[in-house]
Enzyme design. Sequence first.
Site, PDB file in Angstrom:
ATOM      1  N   ARG A 103     -15.568 -82.084  17.321  1.00  0.00           N
ATOM      2  CA  ARG A 103     -15.270 -83.316  18.057  1.00  0.00           C
ATOM      3  C   ARG A 103     -14.044 -83.228  18.985  1.00  0.00           C
ATOM      4  NH1 ARG A 103     -20.038 -83.925  17.567  1.00  0.00           N
ATOM      5  NH2 ARG A 103     -20.987 -85.546  16.291  1.00  0.00           N
TER       6      ARG A 103
ATOM      7  N   ASP B  25     -29.114 -91.990  19.473  1.00  0.00           N
ATOM      8  CA  ASP B  25     -28.060 -92.895  19.925  1.00  0.00           C
ATOM      9  C   ASP B  25     -27.780 -92.744  21.424  1.00  0.00           C
ATOM     10  OD1 ASP B  25     -27.526 -93.972  17.330  1.00  0.00           O
ATOM     11  OD2 ASP B  25     -26.419 -92.166  16.838  1.00  0.00           O
TER      12      ASP B  25
ATOM     13  N   SER C 100     -30.039 -88.953  10.376  1.00  0.00           N
ATOM     14  CA  SER C 100     -28.937 -88.792  11.316  1.00  0.00           C
ATOM     15  C   SER C 100     -28.402 -87.377  11.121  1.00  0.00           C
ATOM     16  CB  SER C 100     -27.835 -89.822  11.036  1.00  0.00           C
ATOM     17  OG  SER C 100     -26.731 -89.600  11.894  1.00  0.00           O
TER      18      SER C 100
ATOM     19  N   ASP D  85     -16.571 -90.211  13.466  1.00  0.00           N
ATOM     20  CA  ASP D  85     -16.583 -89.598  14.789  1.00  0.00           C
ATOM     21  C   ASP D  85     -16.002 -90.496  15.871  1.00  0.00           C
ATOM     22  OD1 ASP D  85     -17.500 -87.139  14.048  1.00  0.00           O
ATOM     23  OD2 ASP D  85     -19.596 -87.540  14.487  1.00  0.00           O
TER      24      ASP D  85
END
Length: 404
Positions: free
Chosen positions: A96, A16, A177, A125
């Site tokens: 995060r 990504d 992923s 996320d």
Amino acid sequence: MADIKKVVLAYSGGLDTSIIIPWLKENYNNPEIIAVAGNVGQNDELDGLEEKAIKTGASKLYVLDLVDEMVDDVIIPSMMMGATYEGYLLGTAFARPIIAKGLVEIAQKEGADAIAHGCTGKGNDQIRFELAIKRFAPGMKIIAPWREWDIKSRDEEIDYAEAHNVPLKINRETNYSKDKNLWHLSHEGLDLEDPANEPQYDKPGFLEMGISPFQAPEQPTVVTLDFEKGWPVALDGKKMKASQIIAELNKVGGANGIGLLDIVENRMTGMKDRGVYETPGGTILYRAHEVLEQITLDKDTMHAKRKLAVDFADLIYNGKWFTPLREALQAFAVDTQKYVTGQVKLKLYKGNIITSSVTSPCTLYSEDIVTFGESDYNQADATGFINLWGLSDTVLGLRDLGKI
């Protein structure tokens, strides 16, 4: 878009974020891209990252050392609370808020006009990153390409990367992923999208932090953990900081097939998602802490903490780390740990964690009271207790019999 001259990008070097650099250049009037990677213990994933970022169009790369901040400020307090989300040990969610806070700090230092991230519009996320950004930089422009571009799949992302000469470490067959940090590794996508498919635990290269329980040794491995006021301070008699303990537990846990979780969880965005998680060290640490609490916490505190742990985990999962409620709940969790000091010995065997022993100078366990042998406990005391505790039941029974 023409007003965006400088963008700070949350950069991992994965699929990504790798294609986001040229995409931003093409679609936002060629802004300067400053890549920021958070080192949260992903190790070899950081190798060659600066060269790759610059080669694909970034002006520079910051690598922020966030391992101990993530462990000390987020993971250990969450372990003290016993926070899990539907059985998930919150590996991605733990990292995060710390990464997002670092992004804001770099954006402010560099005078950036926007912060960009590679989270999809389907996942959790995006929420975790953006709530933290809003908390520390309320007016900052946030760019989320997955909510803007025409790319519809990871296959199309690979097409874009190939067309723009962006080097990738994956191919279409291994295009899971993944998210990796010191605490865990997650796997999503491909065959895992169908819950009817069994994860390929024994396929070479699928598991990265350990091995399948079916391939684990025939003999158990013993580990000993020491805690002081709920904080892990030593492994097998050797004093070390919490992040080092987790790293060592990852090795021994992974070698024994510990910490695999196959789960269909409820995302914040409302959909159900299937993922496979590897959390070898974290699974051992949580278990050891729970075993120690069994002999050091009183019943009411333990039960209240387990109820509040659900709320605490929800806050983490839903991106609400930097909130007054989380701070208040954490203060409660820390206060409960005043007497959670002692040693726990566990046996690791083919994916299982077996309690071997637990000791504490602050134990509430009294062998004299609980023994089946002779003790100072007066069993006749139970009669009066039961009569009072059951008085309401007695009254109900008398009413039903028409005797009151």
